[in-house]
Design an enzyme around this catalytic site. Structure first.
Site, mmCIF file in Angstrom:
data_model
loop_
_atom_site.group_PDB
_atom_site.id
_atom_site.type_symbol
_atom_site.label_atom_id
_atom_site.label_comp_id
_atom_site.label_asym_id
_atom_site.label_seq_id
_atom_site.Cartn_x
_atom_site.Cartn_y
_atom_site.Cartn_z
ATOM 1 N N GLU A 60 -22.160 10.969 -1.566
ATOM 2 C CA GLU A 60 -21.297 10.284 -2.540
ATOM 3 C C GLU A 60 -22.138 9.335 -3.388
ATOM 4 O O GLU A 60 -23.069 8.714 -2.878
ATOM 5 C CB GLU A 60 -20.213 9.509 -1.777
ATOM 6 C CG GLU A 60 -19.193 8.847 -2.668
ATOM 7 C CD GLU A 60 -17.989 8.313 -1.884
ATOM 8 O OE1 GLU A 60 -17.437 9.042 -1.037
ATOM 9 O OE2 GLU A 60 -17.622 7.146 -2.128
ATOM 10 N N ASP A 78 -21.344 6.216 -6.095
ATOM 11 C CA ASP A 78 -20.185 5.426 -6.524
ATOM 12 C C ASP A 78 -20.451 4.447 -7.650
ATOM 13 O O ASP A 78 -21.464 3.743 -7.648
ATOM 14 C CB ASP A 78 -19.700 4.542 -5.362
ATOM 15 C CG ASP A 78 -19.129 5.335 -4.218
ATOM 16 O OD1 ASP A 78 -18.528 6.383 -4.471
ATOM 17 O OD2 ASP A 78 -19.293 4.889 -3.062
ATOM 18 N N GLU A 115 -17.749 1.460 -8.743
ATOM 19 C CA GLU A 115 -16.408 0.877 -8.546
ATOM 20 C C GLU A 115 -16.343 -0.413 -9.337
ATOM 21 O O GLU A 115 -17.317 -1.168 -9.393
ATOM 22 C CB GLU A 115 -16.151 0.589 -7.060
ATOM 23 C CG GLU A 115 -16.090 1.846 -6.212
ATOM 24 C CD GLU A 115 -15.621 1.589 -4.785
ATOM 25 O OE1 GLU A 115 -15.395 0.426 -4.420
ATOM 26 O OE2 GLU A 115 -15.486 2.567 -4.041
ATOM 27 N N ASN A 140 -22.809 2.296 -4.808
ATOM 28 C CA ASN A 140 -23.233 2.671 -3.463
ATOM 29 C C ASN A 140 -23.650 4.136 -3.487
ATOM 30 O O ASN A 140 -23.315 4.871 -4.431
ATOM 31 C CB ASN A 140 -22.094 2.450 -2.461
ATOM 32 C CG ASN A 140 -22.573 2.350 -1.012
ATOM 33 O OD1 ASN A 140 -23.773 2.407 -0.726
ATOM 34 N ND2 ASN A 140 -21.627 2.200 -0.090
ATOM 35 N N GLU A 194 -25.179 -0.847 -0.746
ATOM 36 C CA GLU A 194 -24.460 -1.433 -1.867
ATOM 37 C C GLU A 194 -25.349 -2.313 -2.746
ATOM 38 O O GLU A 194 -26.165 -3.071 -2.246
ATOM 39 C CB GLU A 194 -23.298 -2.306 -1.371
ATOM 40 C CG GLU A 194 -22.244 -1.569 -0.563
ATOM 41 C CD GLU A 194 -22.581 -1.443 0.926
ATOM 42 O OE1 GLU A 194 -23.689 -1.864 1.328
ATOM 43 O OE2 GLU A 194 -21.737 -0.924 1.672
ATOM 44 N N ASP A 211 -6.550 -6.713 -0.400
ATOM 45 C CA ASP A 211 -6.955 -7.292 0.890
ATOM 46 C C ASP A 211 -8.451 -7.616 0.918
ATOM 47 O O ASP A 211 -8.908 -8.351 1.779
ATOM 48 C CB ASP A 211 -6.572 -6.354 2.051
ATOM 49 C CG ASP A 211 -7.090 -4.940 1.866
ATOM 50 O OD1 ASP A 211 -7.271 -4.506 0.700
ATOM 51 O OD2 ASP A 211 -7.329 -4.264 2.875
ATOM 52 N N TRP A 212 -9.265 -7.063 -0.022
ATOM 53 C CA TRP A 212 -10.710 -7.372 -0.015
ATOM 54 C C TRP A 212 -11.357 -7.484 -1.395
ATOM 55 O O TRP A 212 -12.388 -8.144 -1.536
ATOM 56 C CB TRP A 212 -11.486 -6.332 0.793
ATOM 57 C CG TRP A 212 -11.392 -4.926 0.241
ATOM 58 C CD1 TRP A 212 -10.473 -3.974 0.571
ATOM 59 C CD2 TRP A 212 -12.233 -4.323 -0.765
ATOM 60 N NE1 TRP A 212 -10.675 -2.823 -0.159
ATOM 61 C CE2 TRP A 212 -11.758 -3.011 -0.978
ATOM 62 C CE3 TRP A 212 -13.344 -4.770 -1.502
ATOM 63 C CZ2 TRP A 212 -12.340 -2.134 -1.899
ATOM 64 C CZ3 TRP A 212 -13.933 -3.887 -2.419
ATOM 65 C CH2 TRP A 212 -13.432 -2.586 -2.610
ATOM 66 N N ARG A 256 -27.432 -9.227 7.410
ATOM 67 C CA ARG A 256 -26.828 -7.926 7.658
ATOM 68 C C ARG A 256 -27.769 -6.982 8.423
ATOM 69 O O ARG A 256 -27.310 -6.041 9.078
ATOM 70 C CB ARG A 256 -26.456 -7.318 6.301
ATOM 71 C CG ARG A 256 -25.674 -6.054 6.405
ATOM 72 C CD ARG A 256 -25.243 -5.620 5.031
ATOM 73 N NE ARG A 256 -24.695 -4.297 5.058
ATOM 74 C CZ ARG A 256 -24.391 -3.610 3.975
ATOM 75 N NH1 ARG A 256 -24.584 -4.138 2.779
ATOM 76 N NH2 ARG A 256 -23.888 -2.400 4.069
#
Ligand code: NAG
Ligand code: NAG
Ligand code: NAG
Ligand code: NAG
Ligand code: NAG
Length: 292
Positions: free
Chosen positions: A106, A108, A110, A125, A135, A199-200, A278
């Protein structure tokens, strides 16, 4: 003398070839009515102006989306987008390539909405063989809600390049020889959608969608898939038509490297390769290899 004639002719031929290639490329501008299917949201997705514009909208019942009829194995996909004006907090508009499935590939783009006057976040991503977590996020150097701008994904066997108005913002190099997965064998379709993710999406989910402002609408135009079509009857890259196109060997030249540095210095707001907490046991391998 003959040599000079020869090289003059060669230059003229080259010029003619470039003009022809340009005409071929520009005459292939897409038609949404023929190139995509609306797969989600029924009446909230609308094809307008004889296939030249497609609008997606989101209201308190649901969002909407479309996918390309063709699937591609490498290509350059361009689309122009005008994002939701005003208060777009909680919304996510997308434009991406995906093979779907478990070990999917994939690529991306967004677009995370925001409160009125606050900047959109461009989220990128890449997944290869099911592995994502790569990301990078950016701000823009213009207001993406007042006019159409061109968003491009170039995907070839050497790299993936994300471009905005032809300015490269990110590149993901094929480092498969270093053991880093890269999308090399699964055809992908083009997808686009508009959905609620309050929600995010906006300021970590603290700012919710203001449904009194619904419906929220994003417009797509000038979709152009300059790409190898994979179908049951064969791969169009094998027929000689697509094989001479620039995207197949597109990388970053010196000018592109200057521009991507400018973007990444001034507009990048998140990079997984610098997110120490992370990756406590060390960054992914590609973060330690040349970036451009
Ligand atoms: C796009 O395709 C549709 C359906 O085939 C057709 O009716 C329309 O005229 C086309 N639009 C343009 C601009 O050619
Ligand atoms: C959705 O919006 C419509 C129109 O504003 C309203 O009539 C309806 O009650 C809303 N539905 C929900 C579940 O909020
Ligand atoms: C897209 O829609 C066309 C026309 O309805 C249909 O023939 C085709 O099978 C659909 N393609 C996909 C990939 O769903
Ligand atoms: C929205 O605006 C705030 C304040 O400028 C900013 O911190 C945030 O990154 C922006 N974007 C999103 C998607 O929250
Ligand atoms: C070759 O591929 C191109 C791009 O998909 C297509 O338009 C063209 O019709 C194909 N030509 C042949 C001879 O199959």
């Amino acid at each position: 003398m003959q040599i000079k004639m020869g090289s003059f002719k060669a230059k003229e031929m080259l010029r003619l070839f470039v003009v022809i290639a340009f005409l071929l490329a520009s005459s292939s501008a897409g038609n949404f009515s023929q190139d995509v299917n609306i797969t989600w949201g029924g009446p909230r997705a609308q094809i307008q102006n004889g296939g030249q514009v497609l609008t997606l909208s989101l209201d308190n019942s649901s969002g909407s989306g479309f996918e390309s009829r063709n699937q591609f194995m490498y290509g350059r996909i361009d689309v122009q987008l005008k994002l939701i004006p005003g208060n777009s907090a909680g919304t996510v508009t997308t434009f991406f390539l995906s093979s779907l499935g478990s070990a999917h590939d994939e690529i991306d783009f967004e677009f995370l909405g925001n409160s009125s006057g606050q900047p959109y976040t461009i989220h990128t991503n890449v997944f290869a063989k099911g592995v994502g977590n790569k990301e990078q996020q950016f701000r823009l150097w213009f207001d993406p809600t007042t006019a159409f701008h061109t968003y491009t994904i170039v995907w070839n066997s050497q790299c993936i390049i994300w471009l905005i108005d032809n300015i490269p913002i990110r590149v993901f190099i094929n480092y498969e020889s270093n053991g880093i997965p890269f999308p090399t064998n699964q055809p992908m379709k083009v997808y686009a959608s508009l959905w609620n993710a309050d929600d995010w999406a906006t300021q970590g989910g603290r700012v919710k969608t203001d449904w009194t402002k619904a419906p929220f609408t994003a417009s797509y135009r000038n979709y152009n898939a300059n790409a190898c079509i994979v179908s049951t009857t064969g791969n169009s890259c094998n027929n000689g038509t697509v094989s001479s196109q620039a995207w197949q060997t597109q990388g970053l030249d010196a000018n592109d490297r200057n521009r991507i540095r400018w973007v990444q210095t001034n507009y990048m707001i998140y990079n997984y390769c610098t997110d120490v907490p992370r990756f406590p046991r060390g960054f992914p391998k590609e973060c330690r290899l040349p970036r451009f």
